[in-house]
Write a protein that holds these residues in place. Structure first.
Motif, PDB file in Angstrom:
ATOM      1  N   PHE A 264       0.846  -1.196   0.000  1.00  0.00           N
ATOM      2  CA  PHE A 264       0.000   0.000   0.000  1.00  0.00           C
ATOM      3  C   PHE A 264       0.879   1.242   0.000  1.00  0.00           C
ATOM      4  O   PHE A 264       1.891   1.302   0.706  1.00  0.00           O
ATOM      5  N   ASN A 265       0.476   2.233  -0.788  1.00  0.00           N
ATOM      6  CA  ASN A 265       1.206   3.491  -0.863  1.00  0.00           C
ATOM      7  C   ASN A 265       2.682   3.240  -1.155  1.00  0.00           C
ATOM      8  O   ASN A 265       3.568   3.855  -0.565  1.00  0.00           O
ATOM      9  N   ASN A 266       2.938   2.292  -2.072  1.00  0.00           N
ATOM     10  CA  ASN A 266       4.287   1.959  -2.541  1.00  0.00           C
ATOM     11  C   ASN A 266       5.166   1.355  -1.457  1.00  0.00           C
ATOM     12  O   ASN A 266       6.402   1.451  -1.527  1.00  0.00           O
ATOM     13  N   ARG A 267       4.538   0.735  -0.472  1.00  0.00           N
ATOM     14  CA  ARG A 267       5.301   0.102   0.606  1.00  0.00           C
ATOM     15  C   ARG A 267       4.748  -1.288   0.889  1.00  0.00           C
ATOM     16  O   ARG A 267       3.532  -1.473   0.988  1.00  0.00           O
ATOM     17  N   LEU A 268       5.653  -2.249   1.039  1.00  0.00           N
ATOM     18  CA  LEU A 268       5.270  -3.573   1.497  1.00  0.00           C
ATOM     19  C   LEU A 268       5.310  -3.569   3.021  1.00  0.00           C
ATOM     20  O   LEU A 268       6.353  -3.255   3.615  1.00  0.00           O
ATOM     21  N   LEU A 269       4.182  -3.895   3.649  1.00  0.00           N
ATOM     22  CA  LEU A 269       4.084  -3.867   5.103  1.00  0.00           C
ATOM     23  C   LEU A 269       3.855  -5.280   5.630  1.00  0.00           C
ATOM     24  O   LEU A 269       2.968  -6.002   5.172  1.00  0.00           O
ATOM     25  N   ALA A 270       4.689  -5.669   6.602  1.00  0.00           N
ATOM     26  CA  ALA A 270       4.546  -6.946   7.303  1.00  0.00           C
ATOM     27  C   ALA A 270       3.903  -6.660   8.651  1.00  0.00           C
ATOM     28  O   ALA A 270       4.337  -5.746   9.364  1.00  0.00           O
ATOM     29  N   MET A 271       2.888  -7.470   9.015  1.00  0.00           N
ATOM     30  CA  MET A 271       2.066  -7.102  10.159  1.00  0.00           C
ATOM     31  C   MET A 271       1.732  -8.282  11.061  1.00  0.00           C
ATOM     32  O   MET A 271       1.628  -9.416  10.613  1.00  0.00           O
ATOM     33  N   SER A 272       1.580  -7.959  12.337  1.00  0.00           N
ATOM     34  CA  SER A 272       0.847  -8.790  13.295  1.00  0.00           C
ATOM     35  C   SER A 272       0.143  -7.800  14.208  1.00  0.00           C
ATOM     36  O   SER A 272       0.622  -6.685  14.403  1.00  0.00           O
ATOM     37  N   GLU A 273      -1.006  -8.192  14.764  1.00  0.00           N
ATOM     38  CA  GLU A 273      -1.833  -7.186  15.433  1.00  0.00           C
ATOM     39  C   GLU A 273      -1.309  -6.735  16.780  1.00  0.00           C
ATOM     40  O   GLU A 273      -1.985  -6.000  17.492  1.00  0.00           O
ATOM     41  N   ASP A 274      -0.113  -7.143  17.155  1.00  0.00           N
ATOM     42  CA  ASP A 274       0.480  -6.725  18.416  1.00  0.00           C
ATOM     43  C   ASP A 274       1.401  -5.519  18.276  1.00  0.00           C
ATOM     44  O   ASP A 274       2.084  -5.145  19.222  1.00  0.00           O
ATOM     45  N   ASP A 275       1.429  -4.887  17.099  1.00  0.00           N
ATOM     46  CA  ASP A 275       2.400  -3.807  16.890  1.00  0.00           C
ATOM     47  C   ASP A 275       1.986  -2.984  15.676  1.00  0.00           C
ATOM     48  O   ASP A 275       1.002  -3.287  14.990  1.00  0.00           O
ATOM     49  N   LEU A 276       2.779  -1.962  15.376  1.00  0.00           N
ATOM     50  CA  LEU A 276       2.660  -1.254  14.120  1.00  0.00           C
ATOM     51  C   LEU A 276       3.218  -2.139  13.010  1.00  0.00           C
ATOM     52  O   LEU A 276       3.951  -3.092  13.274  1.00  0.00           O
ATOM     53  N   PRO A 277       2.893  -1.826  11.754  1.00  0.00           N
ATOM     54  CA  PRO A 277       3.492  -2.597  10.653  1.00  0.00           C
ATOM     55  C   PRO A 277       4.989  -2.315  10.538  1.00  0.00           C
ATOM     56  O   PRO A 277       5.499  -1.313  11.052  1.00  0.00           O
ATOM     57  N   TYR A 278       5.690  -3.211   9.828  1.00  0.00           N
ATOM     58  CA  TYR A 278       7.097  -3.013   9.481  1.00  0.00           C
ATOM     59  C   TYR A 278       7.212  -2.961   7.963  1.00  0.00           C
ATOM     60  O   TYR A 278       6.640  -3.799   7.266  1.00  0.00           O
ATOM     61  N   GLN A 279       7.947  -1.978   7.472  1.00  0.00           N
ATOM     62  CA  GLN A 279       8.155  -1.889   6.031  1.00  0.00           C
ATOM     63  C   GLN A 279       9.319  -2.776   5.620  1.00  0.00           C
ATOM     64  O   GLN A 279      10.398  -2.745   6.220  1.00  0.00           O
ATOM     65  N   VAL A 280       9.084  -3.577   4.597  1.00  0.00           N
ATOM     66  CA  VAL A 280      10.107  -4.455   4.042  1.00  0.00           C
ATOM     67  C   VAL A 280      10.287  -4.081   2.574  1.00  0.00           C
ATOM     68  O   VAL A 280       9.309  -3.978   1.835  1.00  0.00           O
ATOM     69  N   LEU A 288      15.514  -9.289   0.210  1.00  0.00           N
ATOM     70  CA  LEU A 288      14.620  -8.539   1.086  1.00  0.00           C
ATOM     71  C   LEU A 288      15.407  -7.769   2.126  1.00  0.00           C
ATOM     72  O   LEU A 288      16.428  -8.252   2.625  1.00  0.00           O
ATOM     73  N   LYS A 289      14.904  -6.599   2.489  1.00  0.00           N
ATOM     74  CA  LYS A 289      15.561  -5.773   3.506  1.00  0.00           C
ATOM     75  C   LYS A 289      14.499  -5.057   4.328  1.00  0.00           C
ATOM     76  O   LYS A 289      13.599  -4.427   3.779  1.00  0.00           O
ATOM     77  N   THR A 290      14.615  -5.157   5.655  1.00  0.00           N
ATOM     78  CA  THR A 290      13.694  -4.447   6.529  1.00  0.00           C
ATOM     79  C   THR A 290      14.075  -2.978   6.593  1.00  0.00           C
ATOM     80  O   THR A 290      15.209  -2.635   6.937  1.00  0.00           O
ATOM     81  N   VAL A 291      13.112  -2.109   6.269  1.00  0.00           N
ATOM     82  CA  VAL A 291      13.345  -0.660   6.355  1.00  0.00           C
ATOM     83  C   VAL A 291      13.148  -0.196   7.789  1.00  0.00           C
ATOM     84  O   VAL A 291      13.936   0.588   8.316  1.00  0.00           O
ATOM     85  N   GLY A 292      12.084  -0.696   8.438  1.00  0.00           N
ATOM     86  CA  GLY A 292      11.850  -0.337   9.826  1.00  0.00           C
ATOM     87  C   GLY A 292      10.377  -0.287  10.161  1.00  0.00           C
ATOM     88  O   GLY A 292       9.503  -0.498   9.313  1.00  0.00           O
ATOM     89  N   ARG A 293      10.091  -0.021  11.398  1.00  0.00           N
ATOM     90  CA  ARG A 293       8.716   0.108  11.890  1.00  0.00           C
ATOM     91  C   ARG A 293       8.066   1.314  11.222  1.00  0.00           C
ATOM     92  O   ARG A 293       8.661   2.397  11.170  1.00  0.00           O
ATOM     93  N   TYR A 294       6.857   1.124  10.713  1.00  0.00           N
ATOM     94  CA  TYR A 294       6.239   2.178   9.905  1.00  0.00           C
ATOM     95  C   TYR A 294       4.971   2.710  10.574  1.00  0.00           C
ATOM     96  O   TYR A 294       4.018   1.950  10.804  1.00  0.00           O
ATOM     97  N   ASP A 295       4.970   4.012  10.883  1.00  0.00           N
ATOM     98  CA  ASP A 295       3.823   4.630  11.549  1.00  0.00           C
ATOM     99  C   ASP A 295       3.076   5.607  10.647  1.00  0.00           C
ATOM    100  O   ASP A 295       2.380   6.490  11.122  1.00  0.00           O
ATOM    101  N   PHE A 296       3.224   5.431   9.329  1.00  0.00           N
ATOM    102  CA  PHE A 296       2.555   6.305   8.362  1.00  0.00           C
ATOM    103  C   PHE A 296       2.906   7.776   8.641  1.00  0.00           C
ATOM    104  O   PHE A 296       2.042   8.625   8.781  1.00  0.00           O
ATOM    105  N   ASN A 297       4.221   8.009   8.751  1.00  0.00           N
ATOM    106  CA  ASN A 297       4.745   9.359   8.977  1.00  0.00           C
ATOM    107  C   ASN A 297       4.162  10.007  10.232  1.00  0.00           C
ATOM    108  O   ASN A 297       3.761  11.174  10.240  1.00  0.00           O
TER     109      ASN A 297
END
Length: 609
Positions: A264-280, A288-297
């Motif tokens: 979504f929005n040019n970002r691949l997000l990995a998720m579990s409902e216990d946290d914010l998504p992580y951009q990969v 593959l490379k983890t960019v970091g925890r993503y809070d939608f700016n």
């Protein structure tokens, strides 16, 4: 399966036996799996004598990968030791002061005493790592990208991009109870380019994983496998104490990002409902490379469930967030295609409820409020905080997608209905109904609690009448053809609109997946594709051939398949119209059974943020 919502327990708290001896035999059983619906076996042995390989968890950080060969009579490949996910990058040493070092030593003694106490009591299957991550549920090490994989058949020309799938893959050997949903997130990626394919798998480098790598051991509590009963309370207190002395930090999230994936929005997000998504990020090479925890700016301040929905027409992303400790227990929000977040809408629920999934239609969001709830007080009484509340009546909330508050929500009761996943929903204005397609599971809490009753997952049509406020429910498949159907999807170009077909995993024998079913939702006809003897897979992904095609089923099914006899994995591409195998890509390493995936086309890959 999806990552468990119970993981939120440990996340919110932050703002038992046989482990070392038995894990040497995990990793390859074709017969031992977490059969949650069977009776307790006699615990006469501390090992599972059914492995084809020897699996080693890292005891400490190491920068080399050794190789050990298993039984030559059965093993056909060398199996690498499970090394830290980024062994090529030395981790910084902890710089603790004398007080911290003393506290760490003392708390380690307390933890070992707790472990020693738990070893005196057998674990339920839902928390026993010998059961939960045996066979091809066992973890694998990371694999850097490998190109030009062997292909049998021909990859369809329209498949250009990358198929990615998430899963639970614990880096370290559990020191106590462990549920399959507790494992660290690992993403498996097969990239298609000019008729060729490559493969890579990498851990999602969460805050939790980074800290445990730096310490060289598991340190965060396991939300489902450990947080139950008095020992669960003790482990929470132990975690608090470590946080108090600065030995561990959960302030930047402690989720595992092992369940859902969305682009979504040019970002691949990995998720579990216990946290914010992580951009990969998917690299040009296919790695593959983890960019970091993503809070939608900075816009997202709370957790987000692992099954957000992208509307295929508007391009918006819709999501829920729930809290198990404090009100509001449930919030709804959405994002514009450019990533701008709406304000939160607080959904009125009287208690924290597990909401792993929900649905959208053209105009509404459909929110399930079901009978699996969180009651933390149950831990004091020695039980699990995730319980089935028989006195509660399940219901669905219908809310306008663009609502600014929940005043207009309409609740419609649907007694004794628990759907872990909802596959689609749509509106039928001529009857004033919202139709929901989901798999109704009984016993509702069997994924989290050991029970003798066999699990049953019935594909169902639930009709919610907006005028009368009543509901009806019927099984889509006849009783004679009833099979467990869990994990899958509809044509994503039709999400929120009336669909003819659903593509769902044949979860037989539970929890393994022996194939997938293409189900005609209007007639109940079932077309099955079976992987073969001792061959099992996971969630089928439907990839439309052309979004403008007149046929809804014009596309391909992609699924990872593992041969438990040969101990080899592959990615199969099946024609969705004919259910004929088009191509099979031989993978260089084993792919464990996992959770959910998606496909990103080559055009979108070039636009990654």
């Amino acid at each position: 399966m999806a990552s468990s919502a119970a993981a939120v327990i440990s996340s919110k708290f932050s703002s038992s036996s046989y482990y070392s001896s038995s894990f040497k035999d995990l990793g390859s059983s074709s017969t031992a799996s977490f059969a949650l619906n069977s009776k307790k076996p006699a615990r006469k042995s501390k090992t599972i004598s059914c492995s084809l390989q020897t699996l080693h968890f890292p005891k400490q950080l190491q920068q080399s990968t050794t190789t050990k060969t298993a039984s030559p009579a059965k093993e056909k490949e060398k199996v690498p030791t499970l090394s830290p996910p980024s062994a090529e990058k030395p981790q910084p040493q902890q710089r603790w002061n004398l007080l911290q070092k003393a506290a760490a030593m003392a708390l380690d003694v307390v933890e070992e005493a707790l472990n020693s106490h738990e070893r005196q009591h057998p674990l339920p299957k839902t928390a026993d790592p010998r059961v939960q991550i045996a066979g091809n549920f066992a973890p694998v090490p990371e694999q850097p990208v490998q190109h030009s994989l062997p292909v049998t058949g021909k990859i369809p020309k329209c498949i250009e991009g990358v198929y990615i799938r998430n899963g639970a893959n614990p880096l370290y050997e559990p020191v106590a109870g462990h549920h399959f949903f507790d494992g660290d997130g690992m993403v498996h990626a097969v990239q298609f380019k000019d008729g060729s394919a490559s493969y890579a798998c990498r851990f999602t480098e969460t805050n939790r994983l980074a800290q445990e790598k730096a310490l060289g051991r598991p340190i965060f509590p396991k939300a489902i496998g450990e947080l139950h009963g008095h020992s669960g309370i003790a482990r929470l207190l132990l975690y608090y104490a470590r946080g108090l002395f600065g030995l561990v930090d959960g302030s930047h999230g402690m989720g595992v990002a092992n369940a859902g994936l969305v682009f979504f929005n040019n970002r691949l997000l990995a998720m579990s409902e216990d946290d914010l998504p992580y951009q990969v990020r998917i690299m040009p090479s296919g790695d593959l490379k983890t960019v970091g925890r993503y809070d939608f700016n900075g816009q997202l301040k709370s957790t987000m469930i692992a099954h957000p929905k992208v509307d295929p027409v508007s391009g918006e992303l819709f999501a829920l967030s729930y809290d198990v400790v404090q009100k509001p227990y449930l919030k709804y929000f959405h994002f514009a295609p450019d990533g701008k977040k709406s304000s939160d809408v607080e959904i009125p629920v009287s208690e924290p409820t597990m909401m792993h999934d929900f649905s959208i239609t053209e105009n509404f969001v459909v929110i399930p409020d079901q009978q699996v709830v969180f009651k933390l007080s149950e831990m004091i009484r020695g039980g699990s905080p995730v319980i089935y509340d028989k006195d509660k009546i399940s219901r669905f909330g219908i809310l306008d997608k663009n609502a600014n508050d929940a005043s207009g929500i309409k609740w419609i009761e649907a007694p004794d209905c628990f759907c872990f996943h909802l596959w689609n929903a749509w509106e039928e204005p001529e009857t004033n109904e919202v139709v929901v397609i989901g798999s109704c599971m009984t016993p509702a809490d069997s994924i989290f609690k050991e029970c003798d009753e066999s699990l049953k997952s019935v594909l169902s049509e639930i009709r919610l009448n907006l005028k009368t406020g009543k509901s009806t429910r019927r099984p889509i498949i006849s009783e004679a053809e009833q099979v467990n159907l869990e994990a899958g999807m509809v044509n994503r170009n039709k999400l929120g609109r009336k669909t003819q077909f659903a593509y769902l995993a044949l979860a037989e024998p539970w929890p393994k997946v022996s194939g997938f079913a293409k189900v005609d939702l209007s007639t109940g006809e079932v077309y099955k594709y079976i992987y073969g003897e001792q061959r099992f897979g996971g969630e089928p992904l439907f990839l439309p051939r052309d979004p403008n095609s007149e046929r809804e089923d014009d596309g391909y099914i992609l699924a990872f398949v593992h041969d438990e006899k040969e101990w080899k994995s592959e990615l199969q591409i099946v024609n969705a119209m004919t259910l004929k195998l088009e191509a099979s890509i031989k993978l260089p390493s084993r792919v464990p059974y996992g959770f959910h995936g998606t496909f990103i086309n080559s055009k979108d890959l070039t636009k990654q943020a």
